[in-house]
Design an enzyme around this catalytic site. Structure first.
Site, PDB file in Angstrom:
ATOM      1  N   ASP A  27       0.831  -1.206   0.000  1.00 54.28           N
ATOM      2  CA  ASP A  27       0.000   0.000   0.000  1.00 54.28           C
ATOM      3  C   ASP A  27       0.867   1.257   0.000  1.00 54.28           C
ATOM      4  OD1 ASP A  27      -2.357   1.420  -0.017  1.00 54.28           O
ATOM      5  OD2 ASP A  27      -2.677   1.283   2.150  1.00 54.28           O
ATOM      6  N   GLY A  28       0.308   2.336  -0.561  1.00 56.55           N
ATOM      7  CA  GLY A  28       0.984   3.636  -0.526  1.00 56.55           C
ATOM      8  C   GLY A  28       1.474   4.127  -1.887  1.00 56.55           C
ATOM      9  N   ASN A  29       1.111   3.421  -2.949  1.00 57.78           N
ATOM     10  CA  ASN A  29       1.571   3.837  -4.281  1.00 57.78           C
ATOM     11  C   ASN A  29       1.035   5.216  -4.663  1.00 57.78           C
ATOM     12  OD1 ASN A  29       2.586   1.267  -4.394  1.00 57.78           O
ATOM     13  ND2 ASN A  29       1.151   0.512  -5.937  1.00 57.78           N
ATOM     14  N   HIS A  44       2.013   3.217  -9.060  1.00 60.49           N
ATOM     15  CA  HIS A  44       1.793   1.784  -9.295  1.00 60.49           C
ATOM     16  C   HIS A  44       2.940   1.201 -10.131  1.00 60.49           C
ATOM     17  CE1 HIS A  44      -2.016   2.231  -7.433  1.00 60.49           C
ATOM     18  NE2 HIS A  44      -2.634   2.817  -8.440  1.00 60.49           N
ATOM     19  N   SER A  72      -7.604  -5.686  -4.769  1.00 69.03           N
ATOM     20  CA  SER A  72      -8.631  -6.272  -3.904  1.00 69.03           C
ATOM     21  C   SER A  72      -9.988  -6.275  -4.598  1.00 69.03           C
ATOM     22  CB  SER A  72      -8.725  -5.484  -2.589  1.00 69.03           C
ATOM     23  OG  SER A  72      -9.398  -4.268  -2.790  1.00 69.03           O
ATOM     24  N   SER A  73     -10.893  -7.090  -4.070  1.00 70.85           N
ATOM     25  CA  SER A  73     -12.243  -7.129  -4.648  1.00 70.85           C
ATOM     26  C   SER A  73     -12.928  -5.770  -4.492  1.00 70.85           C
ATOM     27  CB  SER A  73     -13.063  -8.256  -4.015  1.00 70.85           C
ATOM     28  OG  SER A  73     -12.842  -8.355  -2.628  1.00 70.85           O
ATOM     29  N   LEU A 138      10.916 -20.571  -4.613  1.00 78.44           N
ATOM     30  CA  LEU A 138      10.039 -19.596  -3.958  1.00 78.44           C
ATOM     31  C   LEU A 138       8.696 -19.602  -4.680  1.00 78.44           C
ATOM     32  CD1 LEU A 138       9.489 -17.025  -2.132  1.00 78.44           C
ATOM     33  CD2 LEU A 138      10.383 -15.676  -4.029  1.00 78.44           C
ATOM     34  N   ARG A 191       2.248  -4.731   6.188  1.00 80.69           N
ATOM     35  CA  ARG A 191       1.481  -3.739   5.428  1.00 80.69           C
ATOM     36  C   ARG A 191       2.307  -2.475   5.370  1.00 80.69           C
ATOM     37  NH1 ARG A 191      -4.768  -2.367   4.726  1.00 80.69           N
ATOM     38  NH2 ARG A 191      -4.490  -0.625   3.299  1.00 80.69           N
TER      39      ARG A 191
HETATM   40  C1  IPE Z   1      -5.404  -2.821  -0.102  1.00 77.22           C
HETATM   41  O1  IPE Z   1      -5.057  -1.498  -0.327  1.00 77.22           O
HETATM   42  C2  IPE Z   1      -5.369  -3.583  -1.378  1.00 77.22           C
HETATM   43  C3  IPE Z   1      -4.092  -3.678  -2.059  1.00 77.22           C
HETATM   44  C4  IPE Z   1      -2.932  -3.267  -1.636  1.00 77.22           C
HETATM   45  C5  IPE Z   1      -4.139  -4.344  -3.311  1.00 77.22           C
HETATM   46  P1  IPE Z   1      -6.152  -0.315  -0.358  1.00 77.22           P
HETATM   47  O2  IPE Z   1      -5.372   0.930  -0.415  1.00 77.22           O
HETATM   48  O3  IPE Z   1      -7.127  -0.564  -1.429  1.00 77.22           O
HETATM   49  O4  IPE Z   1      -6.851  -0.509   1.054  1.00 77.22           O
HETATM   50  P2  IPE Z   1      -7.945   0.382   1.808  1.00 77.22           P
HETATM   51  O5  IPE Z   1      -9.187   0.298   1.022  1.00 77.22           O
HETATM   52  O6  IPE Z   1      -7.397   1.773   1.896  1.00 77.22           O
HETATM   53  O7  IPE Z   1      -8.058  -0.244   3.161  1.00 77.22           O
HETATM   54  C1  IPE Z   2      -1.777   0.189  -3.276  1.00 77.68           C
HETATM   55  O1  IPE Z   2      -1.516   1.549  -3.323  1.00 77.68           O
HETATM   56  C2  IPE Z   2      -1.990  -0.391  -4.644  1.00 77.68           C
HETATM   57  C3  IPE Z   2      -3.360  -0.849  -4.914  1.00 77.68           C
HETATM   58  C4  IPE Z   2      -4.356  -0.824  -4.078  1.00 77.68           C
HETATM   59  C5  IPE Z   2      -3.609  -1.368  -6.241  1.00 77.68           C
HETATM   60  P1  IPE Z   2      -2.698   2.624  -3.270  1.00 77.68           P
HETATM   61  O2  IPE Z   2      -3.076   2.936  -4.662  1.00 77.68           O
HETATM   62  O3  IPE Z   2      -3.778   2.163  -2.386  1.00 77.68           O
HETATM   63  O4  IPE Z   2      -1.933   3.851  -2.635  1.00 77.68           O
HETATM   64  P2  IPE Z   2      -2.523   4.912  -1.597  1.00 77.68           P
HETATM   65  O5  IPE Z   2      -3.038   4.141  -0.420  1.00 77.68           O
HETATM   66  O6  IPE Z   2      -3.608   5.647  -2.304  1.00 77.68           O
HETATM   67  O7  IPE Z   2      -1.350   5.762  -1.263  1.00 77.68           O
HETATM   68 MG    MG Z   3      -4.157   2.437  -0.384  1.00 79.99          MG
END
Ligand code: IPE
Ligand code: IPE
Ligand code: MG
Length: 250
Positions: A27-29, A44, A72-73, A138, A191
């Site tokens: 997360d955090g892209n 991404h 995610s779904s 792996l 995470r």
């Molecule tokens: C969770 O990240 C799903 C993935 C990393 C693929 P999200 O950024 O979508 O999560 P929420 O919705 O903020 O909890």
């Molecule tokens: C996680 O990064 C990647 C996916 C959910 C596909 P985000 O796109 O959720 O990045 P933030 O949370 O908005 O920074």
């Molecule tokens: Mg996110």
């Protein structure tokens, strides 16, 4: 026959210096890109580069299973343009990375409800899994259109189809129907990105995983950051409901 792993909560698994199975919510892209005044999709794209680094770091450290939450779904709720770009990136990553994985002894698995994906993406997934199926160094599992609740219900429905007359099901009966029945449950959950939630990731399988949250954004997560997570994991005492004293008696 695929070896099925029973729930790690039933027995205390051998504690190894390196986790056998690491599961990551990448997360955090979006925030990484925003900080640089770039479009979210640039984050991404950078995230895909980190996947390659972390896969290689896991191979060097002797991790057996690496599971990555890619989509995610619930992520279909994002703007249409971002969803399309994510799908394009997934296609590109498969086109580019499968050969490298095959050469590095990586077995690729993709789990989730793949029926919603475009035929081209589904075809690449099938080919990538087949191309790497015999590898044992792996196992990299990419969770795509995955949700923990979907996984449990899917397993339940599959079990019911095969046991139409049964009325009750136990943990050990359900476990082989879950999408990651080929892997032990994650020892370490990571995470990135600062949020401290599970976001419908591996709900069943994380029952006794050690949780590690870091503010580092996924596009900044490197081998050193992975080592920090593993160092934290090594300091944990995994009791699975028992007392410290009982663990010493083993
Ligand atoms: C969770 O990240 C799903 C993935 C990393 C693929 P999200 O950024 O979508 O999560 P929420 O919705 O903020 O909890
Ligand atoms: C996680 O990064 C990647 C996916 C959910 C596909 P985000 O796109 O959720 O990045 P933030 O949370 O908005 O920074
Ligand atoms: Mg996110």
């Amino acid at each position: 026959m695929i070896k099925r792993f029973l729930s790690s909560t039933a027995t205390v698994p051998e504690t190894t210096q390196v986790p056998r199975h690491i599961a990551i919510i990448m997360d955090g892209n979006g925030r990484w890109a925003k900080k640089r005044l770039m479009p979210r999709v640039a984050g991404h794209a950078q995230g895909v580069e980190r996947v390659r680094d972390v896969v290689e770091a896991c191979i060097r450290r002797g991790v057996g299973y690496l599971t990555l939450f890619a989509f995610s779904s619930e992520n279909w709720r994002r703007p249409q343009d971002e969803v399309s770009r994510l799908m394009e990136l997934f296609v590109m990553a498969l086109e580019r990375e499968v050969e490298r994985m095959a050469d590095n002894g990586v077995r690729l698995k993709v789990v989730g409800d793949l029926s919603r994906f475009e035929p081209r993406l589904r075809e690449l997934i099938t080919q990538g899994e087949a191309r790497t199926a015999a590898n044992t160094r792996l196992t990299v599992t990419v969770c795509a259109n995955y949700g923990g609740r979907w996984d449990i219900l899917n397993a339940m429905n599959a079990w019911r189809r095969e046991h139409p007359d049964a009325t009750e099901i136990g943990e050990a009966e359900l476990a082989p129907y879950l999408s990651m029945a080929y892997a032990p449950e994650p020892d370490l959950f990571i995470r990135t990105g600062g949020e401290q939630r599970v976001s419908n990731f591996l709900l069943w399988q994380l029952a006794y995983s050690e949780l590690y949250f870091t503010d580092t954004l996924w596009p900044d997560f490197d081998a050193k950051a992975l080592d920090q997570a593993i160092t934290s994991y090594r300091k944990r005492e995994r009791r699975f409901g028992r007392t410290s004293e009982q663990l010493l008696e083993r």
